[in-house]
Design a protein around this motif. Sequence first.
Motif, PDB file in Angstrom:
ATOM      1  N   THR A   1      43.739  -6.431  15.308  1.00 17.05           N
ATOM      2  CA  THR A   1      43.134  -7.217  16.197  1.00 17.05           C
ATOM      3  C   THR A   1      43.736  -8.733  16.216  1.00 17.05           C
ATOM      4  O   THR A   1      44.129  -9.258  17.365  1.00 17.05           O
ATOM      5  CB  THR A   1      41.503  -7.674  15.906  1.00 17.05           C
ATOM      6  N   CYS A   2      44.312  -9.285  14.977  1.00 12.53           N
ATOM      7  CA  CYS A   2      45.094 -10.298  15.029  1.00 12.53           C
ATOM      8  C   CYS A   2      46.443 -10.335  15.591  1.00 12.53           C
ATOM      9  O   CYS A   2      46.973 -11.171  15.903  1.00 12.53           O
ATOM     10  CB  CYS A   2      45.216 -10.885  13.558  1.00 12.53           C
ATOM     11  N   SER A   3      47.010  -9.184  15.349  1.00 12.99           N
ATOM     12  CA  SER A   3      48.522  -8.905  15.835  1.00 12.99           C
ATOM     13  C   SER A   3      48.826  -8.254  17.234  1.00 12.99           C
ATOM     14  O   SER A   3      49.844  -8.226  17.831  1.00 12.99           O
ATOM     15  CB  SER A   3      49.181  -8.166  14.791  1.00 12.99           C
ATOM     16  N   ILE A   4      47.603  -7.972  17.936  1.00 20.75           N
ATOM     17  CA  ILE A   4      47.700  -7.289  19.257  1.00 20.75           C
ATOM     18  C   ILE A   4      48.168  -8.379  20.426  1.00 20.75           C
ATOM     19  O   ILE A   4      48.712  -8.062  21.266  1.00 20.75           O
ATOM     20  CB  ILE A   4      46.538  -6.523  19.697  1.00 20.75           C
ATOM     21  N   PHE A   5      47.786  -9.395  20.170  1.00 21.68           N
ATOM     22  CA  PHE A   5      47.984 -10.524  21.234  1.00 21.68           C
ATOM     23  C   PHE A   5      49.281 -11.156  21.420  1.00 21.68           C
ATOM     24  O   PHE A   5      49.812 -11.229  22.332  1.00 21.68           O
ATOM     25  CB  PHE A   5      46.905 -11.840  21.081  1.00 21.68           C
ATOM     26  N   TYR A   6      49.757 -11.128  20.120  1.00 21.48           N
ATOM     27  CA  TYR A   6      51.187 -11.776  19.943  1.00 21.48           C
ATOM     28  C   TYR A   6      52.395 -11.284  20.922  1.00 21.48           C
ATOM     29  O   TYR A   6      53.179 -11.686  21.771  1.00 21.48           O
ATOM     30  CB  TYR A   6      51.882 -12.013  18.672  1.00 21.48           C
ATOM     31  N   PRO A   7      52.533  -9.773  20.853  1.00 25.71           N
ATOM     32  CA  PRO A   7      53.439  -9.208  21.869  1.00 25.71           C
ATOM     33  C   PRO A   7      53.188  -9.362  23.242  1.00 25.71           C
ATOM     34  O   PRO A   7      54.163  -9.056  24.025  1.00 25.71           O
ATOM     35  CB  PRO A   7      53.575  -7.807  21.356  1.00 25.71           C
ATOM     36  N   THR A   8      51.759  -9.463  23.650  1.00 27.03           N
ATOM     37  CA  THR A   8      51.636  -9.758  25.098  1.00 27.03           C
ATOM     38  C   THR A   8      51.649 -11.077  25.801  1.00 27.03           C
ATOM     39  O   THR A   8      51.122 -11.052  26.799  1.00 27.03           O
ATOM     40  CB  THR A   8      50.128  -9.177  25.002  1.00 27.03           C
ATOM     41  N   MET A   9      52.135 -12.312  25.065  1.00 27.94           N
ATOM     42  CA  MET A   9      51.961 -13.552  25.432  1.00 27.94           C
ATOM     43  C   MET A   9      52.952 -13.642  26.679  1.00 27.94           C
ATOM     44  O   MET A   9      52.421 -14.269  27.511  1.00 27.94           O
ATOM     45  CB  MET A   9      52.489 -14.416  24.370  1.00 27.94           C
TER      46      MET A   9
ATOM     47  N   TYR B   1      45.407  -4.505   5.768  1.00 25.25           N
ATOM     48  CA  TYR B   1      45.669  -5.785   6.739  1.00 25.25           C
ATOM     49  C   TYR B   1      47.039  -5.539   7.489  1.00 25.25           C
ATOM     50  O   TYR B   1      47.284  -5.470   8.695  1.00 25.25           O
ATOM     51  CB  TYR B   1      45.472  -7.205   6.424  1.00 25.25           C
ATOM     52  N   GLY B   2      48.099  -5.456   6.534  1.00 25.40           N
ATOM     53  CA  GLY B   2      49.371  -5.289   7.002  1.00 25.40           C
ATOM     54  C   GLY B   2      49.499  -4.003   7.898  1.00 25.40           C
ATOM     55  O   GLY B   2      50.338  -3.845   8.644  1.00 25.40           O
ATOM     56  N   LEU B   3      48.927  -2.900   7.484  1.00 26.22           N
ATOM     57  CA  LEU B   3      48.843  -1.563   8.133  1.00 26.22           C
ATOM     58  C   LEU B   3      48.385  -1.561   9.398  1.00 26.22           C
ATOM     59  O   LEU B   3      49.072  -0.986  10.461  1.00 26.22           O
ATOM     60  CB  LEU B   3      48.216  -0.575   7.440  1.00 26.22           C
ATOM     61  N   GLY B   4      47.373  -2.737   9.538  1.00 26.41           N
ATOM     62  CA  GLY B   4      46.956  -2.738  10.990  1.00 26.41           C
ATOM     63  C   GLY B   4      47.868  -3.574  12.032  1.00 26.41           C
ATOM     64  O   GLY B   4      48.180  -3.297  12.872  1.00 26.41           O
ATOM     65  N   CYS B   5      48.433  -4.520  11.316  1.00 23.74           N
ATOM     66  CA  CYS B   5      49.891  -5.256  11.892  1.00 23.74           C
ATOM     67  C   CYS B   5      50.885  -4.204  12.399  1.00 23.74           C
ATOM     68  O   CYS B   5      51.682  -4.582  13.245  1.00 23.74           O
ATOM     69  CB  CYS B   5      50.411  -6.382  11.220  1.00 23.74           C
ATOM     70  N   ILE B   6      51.027  -3.190  11.643  1.00 22.83           N
ATOM     71  CA  ILE B   6      51.951  -2.207  12.264  1.00 22.83           C
ATOM     72  C   ILE B   6      51.494  -1.605  13.299  1.00 22.83           C
ATOM     73  O   ILE B   6      52.387  -1.157  14.473  1.00 22.83           O
ATOM     74  CB  ILE B   6      52.256  -1.247  10.967  1.00 22.83           C
ATOM     75  N   LEU B   7      50.304  -1.023  13.163  1.00 21.58           N
ATOM     76  CA  LEU B   7      49.694  -0.318  14.204  1.00 21.58           C
ATOM     77  C   LEU B   7      49.571  -0.735  15.566  1.00 21.58           C
ATOM     78  O   LEU B   7      49.831  -0.095  16.650  1.00 21.58           O
ATOM     79  CB  LEU B   7      48.357   0.490  13.861  1.00 21.58           C
ATOM     80  N   SER B   8      49.182  -1.834  15.471  1.00 24.14           N
ATOM     81  CA  SER B   8      48.713  -2.817  16.749  1.00 24.14           C
ATOM     82  C   SER B   8      49.911  -2.820  17.534  1.00 24.14           C
ATOM     83  O   SER B   8      49.888  -2.432  18.829  1.00 24.14           O
ATOM     84  CB  SER B   8      48.325  -4.066  16.174  1.00 24.14           C
ATOM     85  N   PRO B   9      51.344  -3.350  17.273  1.00 20.70           N
ATOM     86  CA  PRO B   9      52.402  -3.154  18.235  1.00 20.70           C
ATOM     87  C   PRO B   9      52.837  -1.812  18.722  1.00 20.70           C
ATOM     88  O   PRO B   9      53.200  -1.754  19.830  1.00 20.70           O
ATOM     89  CB  PRO B   9      53.454  -3.807  17.469  1.00 20.70           C
ATOM     90  N   LEU B  10      52.774  -0.907  17.954  1.00 22.23           N
ATOM     91  CA  LEU B  10      52.870   0.558  18.361  1.00 22.23           C
ATOM     92  C   LEU B  10      51.770   0.963  19.492  1.00 22.23           C
ATOM     93  O   LEU B  10      52.288   1.652  20.421  1.00 22.23           O
ATOM     94  CB  LEU B  10      52.579   1.398  17.311  1.00 22.23           C
TER      95      LEU B  10
END
Length: 524
Positions: A55-63, A171-180
């Motif tokens: 959730t925390c990392s999904i927004f950043y690549p879409t800015m 948490y870091g694993l979620g940061c990997i999955l979100s950009p993918l």
Amino acid sequence: MAKSEIEVSYRLRNSETNRRNGMEMNAVNGKCVQNWDKYMYTLCIFLNNLAFGMTCSIFYPTMVDMKYIFDTSMKDISVSNTFGSIGYLLGSLFGFLYKRINRQMTTIVLLLAISISIAVMPFAPTLWSLYLCSFVTLLGGGAWNAAHNVWLIEMWTHTSAPVLQFSQFMYGLGCILSPLLVKPYLTGELPTNHTVIPNTTITTTVPTITTTDINHSIDRRALLKTPFITDGLIQAFIPIVLLIMFFVKRYEFSKPILQPKESSAEYGVENFDVYGTNGHSEESNVIEISDSYHRDRRLNAVLIAIFLANYTALELAHFGYSSTYYQFIGLRLSASESAEIFSIMASSFTIGRCVSAFIAIRLKPKVMISYHFIVIGVALTVLYFGQTSERLIWFGNVIIGFGFSAVFPAIFAFAEQYIKVNDKISTVLVFSSASLALFTPFILGPFLENNAFILIEYEIVFFTASVLLFVVILFIWTNWVTTKEIQSSLFVKYICGDSSGGDSVGDEDIESLLESHENCVQLL
């Protein structure tokens, strides 16, 4: 019995009396936490940290895509991070309310709010509604971070350091999955102008040539709905499980109760029985804590809070803006390439947290923070001088991801050695962690499109401040706080040896025991 002029914040741990039949000195509905309860709640926390990382990392690549969806500038899109930081700050304040409201139920409600707000983000009709979604998402995030760290420390006590590291690994694993997850749906920054020559028949008239901006011709909103809804559904899973657990086996934490046993004119203090949550009396080894200890505890909390604020500003800046940064530097990487770099950094970040969970068993938190700062310094040097090389950018992100991996949970474990991290202290730390990040969008947002390198300069400034603060804290704690505690005039009576009565120990033996965090438990 030994008489010592040592002011202490710990009591010696008697493992046989504190651990009976595989049960810990925590309480669920007034009873000891059985292993299956502890492991079930720990698993829920781990899995929700996985979802929260996504959730925390999904927004950043879409800015960049969001900029075109709302037909605005990067400066205005960056303000959504400010609203998120405000929400995070306010959410962290829920920690002050957990003595009056149930922590588990509050967490469930706010986690469900996160899942809804992240799922509807691409449907937001206006820029202000996007800001509202960011606010609600991190309102729940602040409350979650203030709650779950204390939750783990309560359940795992003196073995919490590796558990905290593994929680952050998830948490870091979620940061990997979100950009993918979001990568196939990204469009990013396309060439500004596209020349269109209409089909013509043979004629003496010169055809009209038009120039259009194709960035506005793509329905980016429709593309982003799928990954955001998927993330929202994943985020909703664990709060539903916690809701079921709330009615099946509710979590409640009860502190041991101190009751006077007898007075001792010889030592000038009272001896106490310690009544654990199972109602059995245990011998206490520490009798009294003076006001000076509480003053030192507040000082320690303030120092850690300032340190954490500077470090978090550094980490969040790189996580939040690096994907955009690579699209505006001289190399002009595509949105997909930037998302891949972010994913590789998150992979290194996650692997580092997995490794750190085992390293934390052997190394002290201050040692882990020290060598991770060295790694971050090397990474920033590579990124500073390698901005024109795509290979160096990839290499620098692998290094910095590993450097970031252990610092945040290590700071909490570091703080736990000197101050009791309860709901109030955790709230102060989590609140402070977002305080400086609140201003990041106003510093980076206006310049990122035309002067992207400001991101690396910004990170170097906060990295330098973090290192200096860490050195100051180590110096103060080593040369002032410890000396002040050891040389206190408070007389403390110790009951040493096993519960059947063993040999007493002297000052040097007590000091050596107090230096070992595994042999002690904080008493507050």
